[in-house]
Design an enzyme around this catalytic site. Structure first.
Site, short mmCIF file in Angstrom:
data_model
loop_
_atom_site.label_atom_id
_atom_site.label_comp_id
_atom_site.label_asym_id
_atom_site.label_seq_id
_atom_site.Cartn_x
_atom_site.Cartn_y
_atom_site.Cartn_z
N PRO A 2 -34.53 17.77 -11.84
CA PRO A 2 -35.65 18.77 -11.78
C PRO A 2 -35.25 20.02 -12.52
O PRO A 2 -34.26 20.42 -12.41
CB PRO A 2 -35.69 19.02 -10.30
CG PRO A 2 -34.10 18.65 -9.84
CD PRO A 2 -33.68 18.04 -10.55
N GLU A 3 -36.55 21.16 -13.09
CA GLU A 3 -36.08 21.48 -13.94
C GLU A 3 -37.32 22.95 -12.46
O GLU A 3 -37.30 22.50 -11.25
CB GLU A 3 -37.06 21.61 -15.16
CG GLU A 3 -36.77 20.62 -16.58
CD GLU A 3 -36.98 20.78 -17.04
OE1 GLU A 3 -38.33 21.17 -17.27
OE2 GLU A 3 -37.58 19.78 -18.16
N HIS A 102 -29.14 6.56 2.95
CA HIS A 102 -28.51 7.61 1.57
C HIS A 102 -28.82 8.64 2.56
O HIS A 102 -29.09 9.63 1.51
CB HIS A 102 -30.28 7.04 0.55
CG HIS A 102 -29.99 6.19 0.03
ND1 HIS A 102 -28.23 5.57 -0.73
CD2 HIS A 102 -31.18 4.78 -0.67
CE1 HIS A 102 -28.77 4.35 -1.30
NE2 HIS A 102 -30.15 3.78 -0.93
N ARG A 125 -28.82 8.26 -5.25
CA ARG A 125 -27.98 8.38 -6.43
C ARG A 125 -26.73 9.18 -6.26
O ARG A 125 -25.92 9.25 -7.10
CB ARG A 125 -28.59 8.70 -8.04
CG ARG A 125 -29.25 7.69 -8.04
CD ARG A 125 -30.25 7.98 -9.91
NE ARG A 125 -30.92 6.81 -10.33
CZ ARG A 125 -31.80 6.65 -11.28
NH1 ARG A 125 -30.87 7.72 -12.32
NH2 ARG A 125 -32.29 5.81 -11.58
N LYS A 166 -28.81 34.81 -34.16
CA LYS A 166 -28.47 33.36 -33.86
C LYS A 166 -28.74 32.41 -34.93
O LYS A 166 -30.28 32.33 -35.42
CB LYS A 166 -29.19 33.29 -32.53
CG LYS A 166 -29.02 33.51 -31.42
CD LYS A 166 -27.75 32.16 -30.89
CE LYS A 166 -27.50 33.96 -29.71
NZ LYS A 166 -26.76 33.28 -29.23
#
Length: 287
Positions: A2-3, A102, A125, A166
């Protein structure tokens, strides 16, 4: 994984149920997730009150009444469930199989206005993890992170300083959590598209005007994603179980070979791989 918008969506969904709640009991159904639970995890939580549920980058952080912190990372399939709230489905599309096998952590809470609340953590998971930090203790997960992209500390002058000299691609630089915390692959692609910047350009080649556009684009894309409830990709859904919808607004992500949606561009979205991640962009209008 997830972001930031997805984690923020979960935080906003959970906060009304657990902020101000006292942790009466905690049950662990296994000794570990991605990592072992810290020593004394249960005893250190029981009796505490969750004074605030915050987010730092992609981590959920519950501040405890003793000043300590309970950190959680959802991994790919982790989900917090509120058992006494009518949900259409479990959060992040992790519905469970009805057996509860789970569900690895169960906390019984007493909320000042909602009464008894059962908070469970399910993770098929087990790529998620939890940790506890004493008041003022070093936190290796967050201490080295850059500023929050929606906070006041992210500014064009700050980013210009970090990009100075950079040589790496701007896409890769933006994914460095030490530069900006919480930015992930999807939203970096979208922000670079919105700001008209080629993801292959060396970070140090951006001028002041481009950096200002990029900072504004990062904020705009993340704010829109949070407002839409995040993006449903694989395992994620909002805390109320409904899917997020920002994926329907992706301009370039996942649109390989589709026409560029920018009016008058006429280009075609391409996909390349940078640092092992898919990058979607329009080479015609991203300079």
């Amino acid at each position: 994984m997830p972001e930031l918008p997805e984690v923020e969506t979960v935080r906003r969904g959970l906060a009304p149920f657990i902020e101000g709640a006292r942790i009466e009991s905690v049950t662990l159904n296994r000794p570990d997730l991605r990592f072992p639970f810290p020593e004394g995890f249960v005893s250190r939580l029981e009796g505490q009150t969750i004074t605030h549920l915050g987010r730092r980058a992609k981590y959920l952080i519950a501040t405890l009444s003793d000043g300590g912190a309970w950190l959680s990372h959802l991994g790919m399939t982790g989900a917090f469930l509120v058992a006494d709230r009518p949900l259409d489905e479990a959060s992040r599309l992790n519905k469970g199989d009805g057996t509860g096998k789970h569900v690895h952590v169960v906390a019984s809470l007493t909320h000042p206005s909602r009464g008894r609340v059962t908070l469970s953590y399910s993770d098929p998971r087990r790529f998620g993890f939890m940790d506890l930090f004493a008041p003022g203790a070093a936190n290796p997960f967050t201490d080295s992170l850059g500023p929050e992209p929606l906070g006041n500390d992210l500014s064009a002058p700050y980013l210009a300083q970090r990009l100075k000299n950079k040589k790496g691609p701007i896409k890769t630089v933006l994914l460095d959590q030490r530069v900006i915390a919480g930015l992930g692959n999807i939203y970096v692609c979208e922000a670079l598209y919105l700001s008209g910047i080629d993801p292959r350009r060396a970070g140090g080649t951006l001028n002041g005007g481009e950096i200002e556009k990029l900072v504004a684009a990062i904020r705009q894309v993340l704010a829109a994603a949070i407002a839409a409830g995040g993006s449903t990709l694989k395992d994620f859904a909002k805390a109320d179980g409904q899917p997020g919808y920002f994926q329907h607004s992706f301009a370039v992500y996942g649109h390989e070979d589709d026409p560029c949606p920018r009016p008058g561009c006429g280009g075609t979205t391409e996909r390349i791989v940078q640092a092992g991640r898919s990058t979607f962009f329009c080479p015609a209008c991203q300079r």
